[in-house]
Design a protein around this motif. Structure first.
Motif, PDB file in Angstrom:
ATOM      1  N   UNK A 116       0.816  -1.216   0.000  1.00  8.66           N
ATOM      2  CA  UNK A 116       0.000   0.000   0.000  1.00  8.66           C
ATOM      3  C   UNK A 116       0.857   1.277   0.000  1.00  8.66           C
ATOM      4  N   UNK A 117       2.057   1.186  -0.558  1.00  8.87           N
ATOM      5  CA  UNK A 117       2.945   2.336  -0.490  1.00  8.87           C
ATOM      6  C   UNK A 117       2.403   3.538  -1.251  1.00  8.87           C
ATOM      7  N   UNK A 118       1.943   3.344  -2.482  1.00  8.55           N
ATOM      8  CA  UNK A 118       1.463   4.480  -3.271  1.00  8.55           C
ATOM      9  C   UNK A 118       0.275   5.146  -2.601  1.00  8.55           C
ATOM     10  N   UNK A 119      -0.648   4.355  -2.078  1.00  7.97           N
ATOM     11  CA  UNK A 119      -1.798   4.923  -1.381  1.00  7.97           C
ATOM     12  C   UNK A 119      -1.353   5.717  -0.165  1.00  7.97           C
ATOM     13  N   UNK A 120      -0.348   5.220   0.546  1.00 13.23           N
ATOM     14  CA  UNK A 120       0.145   5.926   1.723  1.00 13.23           C
ATOM     15  C   UNK A 120       0.816   7.230   1.326  1.00 13.23           C
ATOM     16  N   UNK A 144      -3.390   8.042   9.316  1.00 12.65           N
ATOM     17  CA  UNK A 144      -3.389   7.971   7.851  1.00 12.65           C
ATOM     18  C   UNK A 144      -3.285   6.518   7.402  1.00 12.65           C
ATOM     19  N   UNK A 145      -2.445   5.739   8.084  1.00 11.82           N
ATOM     20  CA  UNK A 145      -2.322   4.318   7.753  1.00 11.82           C
ATOM     21  C   UNK A 145      -3.680   3.627   7.856  1.00 11.82           C
ATOM     22  N   UNK A 146      -4.411   3.922   8.924  1.00 13.05           N
ATOM     23  CA  UNK A 146      -5.731   3.329   9.088  1.00 13.05           C
ATOM     24  C   UNK A 146      -6.693   3.743   8.000  1.00 13.05           C
ATOM     25  N   UNK A 147      -6.568   4.989   7.529  1.00 17.38           N
ATOM     26  CA  UNK A 147      -7.469   5.498   6.501  1.00 17.38           C
ATOM     27  C   UNK A 147      -7.276   4.799   5.158  1.00 17.38           C
ATOM     28  N   UNK A 148      -6.087   4.260   4.900  1.00 15.80           N
ATOM     29  CA  UNK A 148      -5.849   3.607   3.607  1.00 15.80           C
ATOM     30  C   UNK A 148      -5.924   2.083   3.707  1.00 15.80           C
ATOM     31  N   UNK A 149      -6.329   1.580   4.872  1.00 13.82           N
ATOM     32  CA  UNK A 149      -6.546   0.146   4.988  1.00 13.82           C
ATOM     33  C   UNK A 149      -5.466  -0.630   5.704  1.00 13.82           C
TER      34      UNK A 149
END
Length: 216
Positions: A116-120, A144-149
């Protein structure tokens, strides 16, 4: 389908041109011809490696760095204008601190391990520049980590230690050893693009890299 085009982006979370470059890259990827795949990796770079861990008051820091708050604001205004055609929103009034970005770079490598690097990266840039959140704080990054899954609690457990710190330092040293002194820096199939290039320039570089790979 040919092998994915390798793209590496060396950037820093406190760089407004990196935010613009990320958005332009996203636009380029959205408009690729069918059949072109990419392998995207984000590499760390600290513009302010000596920044205190808790960051600094942004107005005081920028005024000292650029000689005056008025001049700092004029630089901010230029990025606002540059980003507008790409839909990049800045809210400099909401930004009260210039953070240390090292924790965010560690967390970006953690997110890479989880796919999930790009999303982060996208979420952190948006959080800082469009929402004025303090991305130097572990609590902010875990949120922020929680927001992207990603698991927020896992992020909170990871950030206080030194996990992946040596990896970040090694990647930064490697970048400087290759002569990278400013960001964003794009490498697309071996071709280097400096700065926040237009989306069409990025797209064309990817298309050309895919064509070359297909010809091998």
């Amino acid at each position: 389908m040919s092998a994915p085009v390798k793209i590496t982006v060396t950037s820093d979370f406190i760089c407004p041109w990196c935010y613009i470059g990320e958005r332009r890259l996203r636009r380029a990827l959205e408009n690729l011809p069918e059949g072109i795949a990419v392998d995207l990796d984000w590499l760390p770079f600290e513009l302010n490696p000596d920044m205190p861990a808790e960051g600094l008051d942004r107005k005081a820091y920028r005024s000292a760095k650029f000689g005056s708050w008025d001049y700092s604001q004029s630089l901010d205004a230029k990025t606002v204008e540059a980003g507008r055609p790409d839909g990049v929103r800045f809210d400099y009034d909401a930004m009260t601190r210039t953070p240390n970005s090292f924790l965010a770079h560690r967390m970006a490598l953690f997110a890479r391990q989880e796919g999930k690097q790009t999303a982060f990266v996208e979420a952190v840039l948006r959080a800082y520049f469009a929402e004025g959140r303090d991305i130097g704080r572990a609590e902010t990054l875990a949120g922020i980590a929680g927001e992207i899954g990603l698991e927020r609690e896992a992020a909170l457990a990871f950030l206080p230690g030194d996990g992946l710190a040596l990896e970040v330092r090694a990647l930064e040293m490697h970048a400087r050893g290759r002569g990278i002194n400013g960001v964003p820096h794009f490498e697309i199939g071996g071709r280097v693009l400096y700065g926040a290039q237009p989306a069409e320039t990025i797209r064309q570089a990817i298309v050309e890299a895919a064509a070359l790979a297909g010809a091998d």
